[in-house]
Design an enzyme around this catalytic site. Structure first.
Site: not given
Ligand SMILES: Cc1cc2nc3c(=O)[nH]c(=O)nc-3n(C[C@H](O)[C@H](O)[C@H](O)COP(=O)(O)O)c2cc1C
Length: 355
Positions: A107, A131, A157, A226, A250
């Site tokens: 990330s 980002y 993203t 994404k 997300h």
């Molecule tokens: C705690 C947390 C932080 C996340 N941070 C980011 C991030 O910094 N950038 C991003 O593109 N997606 C982020 N996501 C989304 C994840 O990349 C992903 O799309 C999502 O967690 C998928 O769902 P799942 O947790 O049910 O597997 C985050 C998700 C969580 C749970």
């Protein structure tokens, strides 16, 4: 509690180990958390259609993504601030992914630099999630870092021009503890102890399709979008020469009133019509979920919370255990479906329920 044997066990154990504010930040979604629960439930509703009397004495879970060989069609999704889960943080997650033979996507909002994460798992394939910050100079420096440290793709993203309304964080008053450093934010200065809303405030909400060309010009790395949620946007992504897309909401953390990613996948796979690779994330908790995603046309899935729970339970070793557990579940589900590899999974291996 006995040793965890599935992702749900790891989640329960992680909840007992993490402070409530941190657990809420990881586990929570936006609004009423309908998209969050909908993602998980939609995979559960699909039914696999196993074929029998196939020789499955040798089953491989290996596949490729953007031409890179991985041990399984499951990658580690980018999740922010991993040192909240465990001091091993992103370097530990990178080593876990490397040991499991798959790709970690780092990330932008990590608690380690792109360089530290690369050094933690030298030679392992890795992707960088971008980002686009309001400060384009800072954004360019992120891409330069990814190039300098051999990241294999930029994952842009596109579903977070603003932060979703995460009500768990509002209730707990969650803030990133002062001692946890987010280097990308440190570059901007004055972000210590920020709330998630304050962190995401650095992101440029004016980004459009017209900016993709400039982003592409920053490096020769493949570009993955994404956060695609409609066939229309998937088709536009193909027209803009994007290399792959991730069907994602997300993890239910942005717009709550959206379809689950399992429901969206067929529409998007149809719109893409084989032009680029399609990945999906959201609600992946079982190896059988992965096989269902393959059957609906995804090349691979990304898992966000599942490896985070492993990291929270036991650092690098815990994240590795979760990834190995998911690989074993994928291998078993393939075998019991009569498939000797991810490529052998077809649309006929899944039934979409009537209601
Ligand atoms: C705690 C947390 C932080 C996340 N941070 C980011 C991030 O910094 N950038 C991003 O593109 N997606 C982020 N996501 C989304 C994840 O990349 C992903 O799309 C999502 O967690 C998928 O769902 P799942 O947790 O049910 O597997 C985050 C998700 C969580 C749970």
């Amino acid at each position: 509690m006995s040793d965890p044997v599935c992702v749900a066990d790891y989640e329960r154990l992680a909840e007992s180990k993490l402070e409530p504010g941190v657990f809420g930040y990881y586990a929570g979604g936006a609004g009423d958390e309908l998209a969050l629960s909908g993602n998980v439930e939609a995979w559960c509703r699909l039914r696999l259609r196993p074929r029998v009397l196939v020789d499955v004495s040798a089953v491989s879970t290996e596949t490729t993504v953007l031409g890179t060989l991985v041990s399984m069609p499951l990658l580690v999704a980018p999740t922010a601030i991993q040192r909240l889960a465990h001091p091993d943080g992103e370097p530990g997650m990178a080593r876990a992914a490397a040991a499991a033979g798959t790709i970690m996507c780092l990330s932008t909002l990590a608690t380690a630099t792109a360089e530290e994460v690369a050094a933690a798992a030298p030679g392992a394939p890795r992707w960088f999630q971008l980002y686009v910050f309001r400060d384009r100079g800072v954004t360019r420096s992120f891409v330069d870092q990814a190039v300098a440290h051999d990241y294999g793709a930029i994952v842009l993203t596109v579903d977070a021009p603003r932060l979703g309304r995460r009500e768990r964080d509002l209730r707990t008053g969650f803030r990133v503890p002062e001692e946890i450093v987010v280097p990308s934010m440190a570059a901007l200065g004055g972000w210590e102890g920020a709330t998630p809303l304050e962190l995401l405030g650095a992101i440029d909400p004016s980004l459009t399709w017209a900016d993709l060309e400039e982003l592409r010009s920053l490096s020769s790395l493949p570009l993955v979008l994404k956060g695609i949620q409609t066939g229309e946007d998937a088709a536009i992504a193909c027209e803009h020469g994007v290399d792959a897309i991730v069907v994602s909401n997300h993890g239910g953390r942005q717009l709550d009133a959206v379809a689950s990613t399992a429901e969206l996948l067929p529409e998007i796979v149809d719109a893409v019509a084989g032009r680029i690779e399609v990945y999906v994330d959201g609600g992946i908790r079982r190896g059988s979920d992965v096989v269902k995603a393959l059957a609906l046309g995804a090349r691979a899935v990304l898992a966000g919370r599942a490896p985070l729970w492993g990291l929270a339970c036991n650092g690098e070793a815990g994240a590795r255990s979760v990834l190995e557990l998911l690989q074993a579940e994928i291998e078993l589900a393939l075998a019991l479906c009569g498939c000797t590899s991810p490529e052998a999974v077809t649309r006929e291996h899944v039934a979409v329920p009537l209601s």
